[in-house]
Write an enzyme that holds these catalytic residues in place. Structure first.
Site, PDB file in Angstrom:
ATOM      1  N   HIS A  41       0.828  -1.217   0.000  1.00 45.03           N
ATOM      2  CA  HIS A  41       0.000   0.000   0.000  1.00 45.03           C
ATOM      3  C   HIS A  41       0.862   1.266   0.000  1.00 45.03           C
ATOM      4  O   HIS A  41       0.436   2.320   0.466  1.00 45.03           O
ATOM      5  CB  HIS A  41      -0.979   0.011   1.181  1.00 45.03           C
ATOM      6  CG  HIS A  41      -2.043  -1.039   1.054  1.00 45.03           C
ATOM      7  ND1 HIS A  41      -3.224  -0.812   0.389  1.00 45.03           N
ATOM      8  CD2 HIS A  41      -2.080  -2.331   1.441  1.00 45.03           C
ATOM      9  CE1 HIS A  41      -3.957  -1.928   0.415  1.00 45.03           C
ATOM     10  NE2 HIS A  41      -3.279  -2.858   1.043  1.00 45.03           N
ATOM     11  N   GLY A  74      -3.885 -12.690  -3.773  1.00 47.91           N
ATOM     12  CA  GLY A  74      -2.914 -11.614  -3.543  1.00 47.91           C
ATOM     13  C   GLY A  74      -1.685 -11.746  -4.430  1.00 47.91           C
ATOM     14  O   GLY A  74      -0.656 -11.120  -4.173  1.00 47.91           O
ATOM     15  N   SER A  83      -1.806 -11.176  -7.771  1.00 48.46           N
ATOM     16  CA  SER A  83      -2.012 -10.327  -8.951  1.00 48.46           C
ATOM     17  C   SER A  83      -2.356 -11.076 -10.220  1.00 48.46           C
ATOM     18  O   SER A  83      -1.781 -10.841 -11.280  1.00 48.46           O
ATOM     19  CB  SER A  83      -0.775  -9.470  -9.216  1.00 48.46           C
ATOM     20  OG  SER A  83      -0.579  -8.629  -8.152  1.00 48.46           O
ATOM     21  N   ASP A 101       1.751  -3.979  -9.318  1.00 45.75           N
ATOM     22  CA  ASP A 101       1.495  -5.321  -9.846  1.00 45.75           C
ATOM     23  C   ASP A 101       1.789  -5.396 -11.340  1.00 45.75           C
ATOM     24  O   ASP A 101       2.429  -6.329 -11.826  1.00 45.75           O
ATOM     25  CB  ASP A 101       0.027  -5.712  -9.609  1.00 45.75           C
ATOM     26  CG  ASP A 101      -0.346  -5.632  -8.156  1.00 45.75           C
ATOM     27  OD1 ASP A 101       0.553  -5.479  -7.307  1.00 45.75           O
ATOM     28  OD2 ASP A 101      -1.553  -5.707  -7.854  1.00 45.75           O
ATOM     29  N   ASP A 105       2.510   1.958  -3.020  1.00 44.02           N
ATOM     30  CA  ASP A 105       2.635   2.360  -4.441  1.00 44.02           C
ATOM     31  C   ASP A 105       1.763   3.575  -4.775  1.00 44.02           C
ATOM     32  O   ASP A 105       2.234   4.541  -5.361  1.00 44.02           O
ATOM     33  CB  ASP A 105       2.418   1.182  -5.411  1.00 44.02           C
ATOM     34  CG  ASP A 105       1.096   0.452  -5.297  1.00 44.02           C
ATOM     35  OD1 ASP A 105       0.298   0.775  -4.382  1.00 44.02           O
ATOM     36  OD2 ASP A 105       0.853  -0.440  -6.138  1.00 44.02           O
TER      37      ASP A 105
HETATM   38  C1  GLA Z   1      -2.923  -4.507  -4.773  1.00 42.29           C
HETATM   39  C2  GLA Z   1      -2.802  -3.346  -5.744  1.00 42.29           C
HETATM   40  C3  GLA Z   1      -1.386  -2.773  -5.740  1.00 42.29           C
HETATM   41  C4  GLA Z   1      -0.913  -2.479  -4.335  1.00 42.29           C
HETATM   42  C5  GLA Z   1      -1.164  -3.674  -3.421  1.00 42.29           C
HETATM   43  C6  GLA Z   1      -0.843  -3.374  -1.984  1.00 42.29           C
HETATM   44  O1  GLA Z   1      -2.162  -5.596  -5.211  1.00 42.29           O
HETATM   45  O2  GLA Z   1      -3.137  -3.751  -7.047  1.00 42.29           O
HETATM   46  O3  GLA Z   1      -1.335  -1.632  -6.549  1.00 42.29           O
HETATM   47  O4  GLA Z   1      -1.510  -1.312  -3.835  1.00 42.29           O
HETATM   48  O5  GLA Z   1      -2.498  -4.109  -3.495  1.00 42.29           O
HETATM   49  O6  GLA Z   1       0.506  -3.140  -1.826  1.00 42.29           O
END
Ligand code: GLA
Length: 378
Positions: free
Chosen positions: A33, A121, A123, A169, A35
């Site tokens: 969190h 988590g 992506s 991501d 980015d």
């Molecule tokens: C998700 C979002 C990212 C980032 C993460 C937390 O994966 O897509 O952009 O904010 O959460 O780090």
């Protein structure tokens, strides 16, 4: 990833063969969190992702088949043609974002599948976006650099999928490099590759999936971002990046208790990413691990994006002597990422599996991490 199923489904649906494209999911060692706050992240691409077979079809329609969901959809490429199926909106969004940037995309056929678990988590959605951004710009010869590919994926999330995500991501999926983590400054997009080989130092990196499915769409994810933006505004900054605890404390009475806690987490996390990079340069895995635990409890108590199952997994990891363990990714479910000494590995996996099963009635899933290359044509 084995391409037989995608190949045979493509043949079955379209009676021809196309080219294969792959983009990976990602892990993130630390920097969660941060980015969208203009801060640093430290991700790497993994060996699991999305594989798509694609061929131009000479129409102005996209015909897409999701192997995993076993669903077929056709859609046009104008703004009003958005498909209903959420998986298809990722492809539609990528097409639209390329067109908005002046690229000429024609109709195409595609079948795709993934081996990156959904909602864990890791992506999977960025992997899907990057696969199509990379493939379509290649196929239709649209001159696009890798930065733009990542931004196309991110804009797809913002404009077609309802998640105001940061760039981490998509960046990791596109820019991934075998055996390396990427330290990325999300404000300037400056980045450097860090060789990362825990095995050479007697450690293993492993993910433990709670199998609590996270869903960032319409979730409190966007609320977290809004909290950070409110605080940044009061501080007179574009991003929370660079803010100090002293500055935050000075405006404490102008913001809500909740926003204060959110910002406190982000400011701490900023420091932790830099600490971890520094520690890695000295092969100091103990410090890396210590920061991972701090991130976990910051995400749980201040940022409030953990859940009972993930807190349980991090606690069991600590009891087993695991060097570092924390919730990974956006939160609200998914995996913990664990840095474990080789000699403790088997016991940790066995204990975490048994204890989790005893408490929640099902076993967590275990994925050893293999840091791999980014988007590519196969
Ligand atoms: C998700 C979002 C990212 C980032 C993460 C937390 O994966 O897509 O952009 O904010 O959460 O780090």
């Amino acid at each position: 990833m084995d391409n037989t199923i995608v190949r045979s489904k493509f043949q079955e649906h379209f009676n021809t063969t196309g080219d294969l494209y792959f983009s990976p999911g990602r892990i993130n060692l630390i920097g969660e969190h941060t980015d969208y706050n203009g801060g640093f992240v430290f991700p790497g691409a993994i060996d699991k992702g999305i594989l798509a077979e694609i061929k131009v079809n000479g129409t102005n329609k996209v015909r897409a088949y999701s192997v995993d969901i076993d669903e077929y959809v056709e859609f046009g490429m104008n703004e009003e043609d958005a498909p209903e199926q959420s998986w298809a909106r990722y492809i539609f969004g990528v097409v639209r974002e390329i067109i908005k940037r002046g690229g000429q995309v024609g109709g195409f056929d595609t079948a795709f599948a993934g081996d990156v678990p959904l909602g864990a988590g890791l992506s999977s959605s960025a992997a899907l976006e990057s696969t199509f951004a990379y493939a379509l710009t290649t196929i239709f010869q649209i001159d696009t650099d890798k930065f733009e590919l990542a931004k196309i994926g991110q804009a797809t999330e913002h404009n077609y999928c309802g998640v105001k995500c940061g760039i981490m991501d998509q960046f990791a999926s596109v820019f991934g490099k075998k055996g390396h983590l990427i330290r990325l400054d999300c404000r300037s997009l400056e980045h450097s590759y860090f060789p990362f080989d825990p095995a050479a130092h007697g450690y293993r990196l492993v993910l433990v999936n709670s199998c609590v499915k996270h869903e960032l769409v319409g979730s409190p994810y966007n609320d977290r971002r809004a909290s950070c933006e409110r605080v940044a505004k009061v501080l007179g900054q574009e991003f929370l990046r660079g803010a100090t605890m002293a500055q935050l404390d000075a405006i404490k009475d102008q913001i809500s208790e909740e926003d204060y806690k959110r910002a406190r987490y982000v400011i701490g996390e900023e420091r932790r990413v830099l600490d971890v990079c520094e520690a890695l340069e000295k092969d100091d895995y103990e410090t890396v691990g210590a920061r991972m635990y701090e991130t976990h409890w910051g995400m749980s108590l201040d940022y409030e994006v953990s859940c009972e199952e993930l807190d349980f997994l991090a606690t069991v990891a600590k009891e087993c002597g695991v060097t570092g363990s924390r919730i990974m990714g956006g939160g609200f479910g998914g995996c913990t990422i664990n840095l474990v000494k080789e000699e403790l590995y088997d016991n940790f996996i066995a204990t975490a599996t048994a204890k989790f099963n005893e408490k929640y009635g099902h076993e967590p899933k275990i994925y050893p991490v293999i840091i791999s290359d980014g988007s590519r044509k196969l």
